[in-house]
Design an enzyme around this catalytic site. Structure first.
Site, mmCIF file in Angstrom:
data_model
loop_
_atom_site.group_PDB
_atom_site.id
_atom_site.type_symbol
_atom_site.label_atom_id
_atom_site.label_comp_id
_atom_site.label_asym_id
_atom_site.label_seq_id
_atom_site.Cartn_x
_atom_site.Cartn_y
_atom_site.Cartn_z
ATOM 1 N N THR A 161 -44.871 -31.312 -14.837
ATOM 2 C CA THR A 161 -43.735 -31.530 -13.934
ATOM 3 C C THR A 161 -42.741 -30.367 -13.894
ATOM 4 O OG1 THR A 161 -42.553 -32.707 -15.693
ATOM 5 C CG2 THR A 161 -43.863 -34.049 -14.159
ATOM 6 N N GLY A 162 -42.790 -29.458 -14.869
ATOM 7 C CA GLY A 162 -41.887 -28.307 -14.894
ATOM 8 C C GLY A 162 -42.301 -27.232 -13.902
ATOM 9 N N VAL A 169 -43.468 -24.077 -14.247
ATOM 10 C CA VAL A 169 -44.770 -23.442 -14.487
ATOM 11 C C VAL A 169 -45.890 -24.458 -14.277
ATOM 12 C CG1 VAL A 169 -46.233 -22.293 -16.187
ATOM 13 C CG2 VAL A 169 -43.835 -21.667 -16.008
ATOM 14 N N CYS A 226 -44.101 -13.063 -19.636
ATOM 15 C CA CYS A 226 -43.998 -12.539 -18.268
ATOM 16 C C CYS A 226 -43.324 -11.168 -18.229
ATOM 17 C CB CYS A 226 -43.236 -13.523 -17.386
ATOM 18 S SG CYS A 226 -41.629 -14.012 -18.054
ATOM 19 N N LYS A 286 -40.081 -10.081 -27.701
ATOM 20 C CA LYS A 286 -41.389 -10.286 -27.063
ATOM 21 C C LYS A 286 -41.817 -9.027 -26.310
ATOM 22 C CE LYS A 286 -40.477 -15.220 -26.261
ATOM 23 N NZ LYS A 286 -40.141 -16.203 -25.205
ATOM 24 N N ARG A 307 -31.232 -10.741 -16.642
ATOM 25 C CA ARG A 307 -31.561 -11.736 -15.620
ATOM 26 C C ARG A 307 -30.827 -11.367 -14.337
ATOM 27 N NH1 ARG A 307 -35.685 -14.656 -16.370
ATOM 28 N NH2 ARG A 307 -34.959 -15.928 -18.107
ATOM 29 N N HIS A 311 -40.461 -9.701 -11.607
ATOM 30 C CA HIS A 311 -39.816 -8.972 -12.701
ATOM 31 C C HIS A 311 -40.000 -7.477 -12.446
ATOM 32 C CE1 HIS A 311 -39.059 -12.646 -14.618
ATOM 33 N NE2 HIS A 311 -39.842 -12.588 -15.677
ATOM 34 N N ASN A 349 -43.739 -12.932 -11.726
ATOM 35 C CA ASN A 349 -43.573 -13.542 -13.045
ATOM 36 C C ASN A 349 -44.182 -14.927 -13.196
ATOM 37 O OD1 ASN A 349 -41.137 -13.937 -11.251
ATOM 38 N ND2 ASN A 349 -40.684 -15.482 -12.801
#
Length: 364
Positions: free
Chosen positions: A13-14, A16, A159, A214, A247, A254, A339
């Site tokens: 449901t999110g 991604v 990403c 990351k 951001r 990105h 992304n």
């Protein structure tokens, strides 16, 4: 091709998860037969659960998924019993994600994950299929550890690294030693739309928690090697990468301003040719999600731009431009990647295709 493999999306449901659902809608190899999410959403029809928070713009909820009843992602027996493998896009704390993904693997259900929880587990491959497809060979050691015959976890990287890591991979023969990457990252990377993120409108936020580590470390695991004695992936030691991640008020895409030093002394022509010639196992195998041209170089100084280039190769290609010499570093360039396509669900689907083609994922 034989009958399609049955796939579940956990965390469906999110944002991604929704991207997984849309990209899998007409997939030639995979069919979504189960959707799972939190206990709060379990029991609802998928279309009903996401109708007021559908974030895929004008792309509709696929008809074949709309009427599926959402399962509880933590009811591993039930979900695993309906599918051949799962994509993971759950939102939980990292320990809980690791435990849940391992549980699916122990139920002999392979997991291809968009999450970061397992990226540094030494026997879990973190793969960009064009760059390090050989890392899936570590799965035999992971299965040994988990006590499984078919189950395992494989992950895609963050990403943020997709806009510069492919370029550096294409240039490995020139021995890059140091790189600086300043990323300008879309709001969808936070699981939000522009309308749903008033904090980003007309603004730039100079910090994304956890993103710089990351961005600096994950490429080194990708450039590492499988050590049969350690039964693990040993990360590379170079190039050393430093980064800043911001951001920006963009929905998808990105962008990176990157700088690089080399041990060798390549010319601009050699660097561009290396980018344009670079391809990998997905292109050789003709994987359904693989871009025909993995990296494009754009001569126009005003490119790449999100508006014109983010959907290059359906969002699975990388765009590079503004390659020029630098006063502090040898060379600098601008990169762009999508992304949520290449950087999230699309990259995970391409990884699942590679795993299917290599015999790691098969019908139960």
């Amino acid at each position: 091709m034989s009958a399609k493999l049955k796939v579940g999306v956990i965390g469906a449901t999110g944002m991604v998860g929704q991207r997984f659902i849309t990209l899998l809608a007409n997939h030639p190899w995979f069919e979504v037969t189960a959707v799972a999410a939190s206990k709060h959403s379990a029991g609802k029809k998928y279309g009903e659960a996401v109708k007021d928070r559908w974030k895929m713009g004008t792309t509709p909820i696929p008809e074949n998924v709309k009427d599926l009843t959402i399962l509880d992602a933590e009811d591993v027996d039930k979900v695993a019993g309906q599918v051949d493998f799962v994509f993971s896009a759950v939102h939980m704390d990292k320990d809980a994600i690791r435990q849940l993904e391992d549980e699916y693997a122990k139920h002999e259900t392979p997991v291809v994950s968009n999450n970061s929880a397992h990226r540094w587990t030494p026997d879990v491959p973190m793969v960009v299929p064009e760059i390090n497809p050989d890392h899936i060979e570590v799965i035999k050691y992971q299965r040994e550890r988990l006590g499984t015959k078919h189950g395992f976890v494989a992950v895609k990287p963050n990403c943020s690294i997709q806009s510069y890591t492919p370029a550096l991979a294409a240039w490995m023969k020139f021995e890059p030693t140091q790189a600086l990457a300043c990323t300008y990252q879309a709001i969808s990377g936070a699981g939000k739309t522009l309308e749903g993120a008033p904090e980003i409108q007309g603004n730039v936020i100079p910090y994304i928690p956890g993103e710089e580590k990351k961005s600096e470390d994950e490429p080194l695991k990708i450039w590492g090697h499988v050590d049969d004695e350690k039964k693990a992936i040993v990360p590379a030691q170079s190039p050393v990468i430093t980064s800043q991640c911001l951001r920006v008020p963009v929905l998808y895409g990105h962008t990176v301003a990157a700088f690089v030093n080399f041990k060798q002394n390549p010319s601009k022509e050699e660097l561009i040719k290396a980018l344009e010639d670079y391809s990998g196992e997905p292109q050789k195998l003709g994987l359904p999600s693989a871009p025909k041209q993995f990296i494009q170089y754009l001569d126009d100084d005003f490119r790449p731009q999100v508006r014109y280039d983010v959907n290059f190769e359906h969002g699975m290609g990388i765009s590079i431009g503004r390659l020029r010499e630098d006063k502090l570093f040898d060379w600098k360039f601008v990169g762009l990647s999508h992304n949520t396509a290449r950087g999230a669900a699309g990259g995970a689907i391409e990884l699942a295709e590679l795993l299917k083609a290599k015999g790691y994922i098969e019908a139960k």
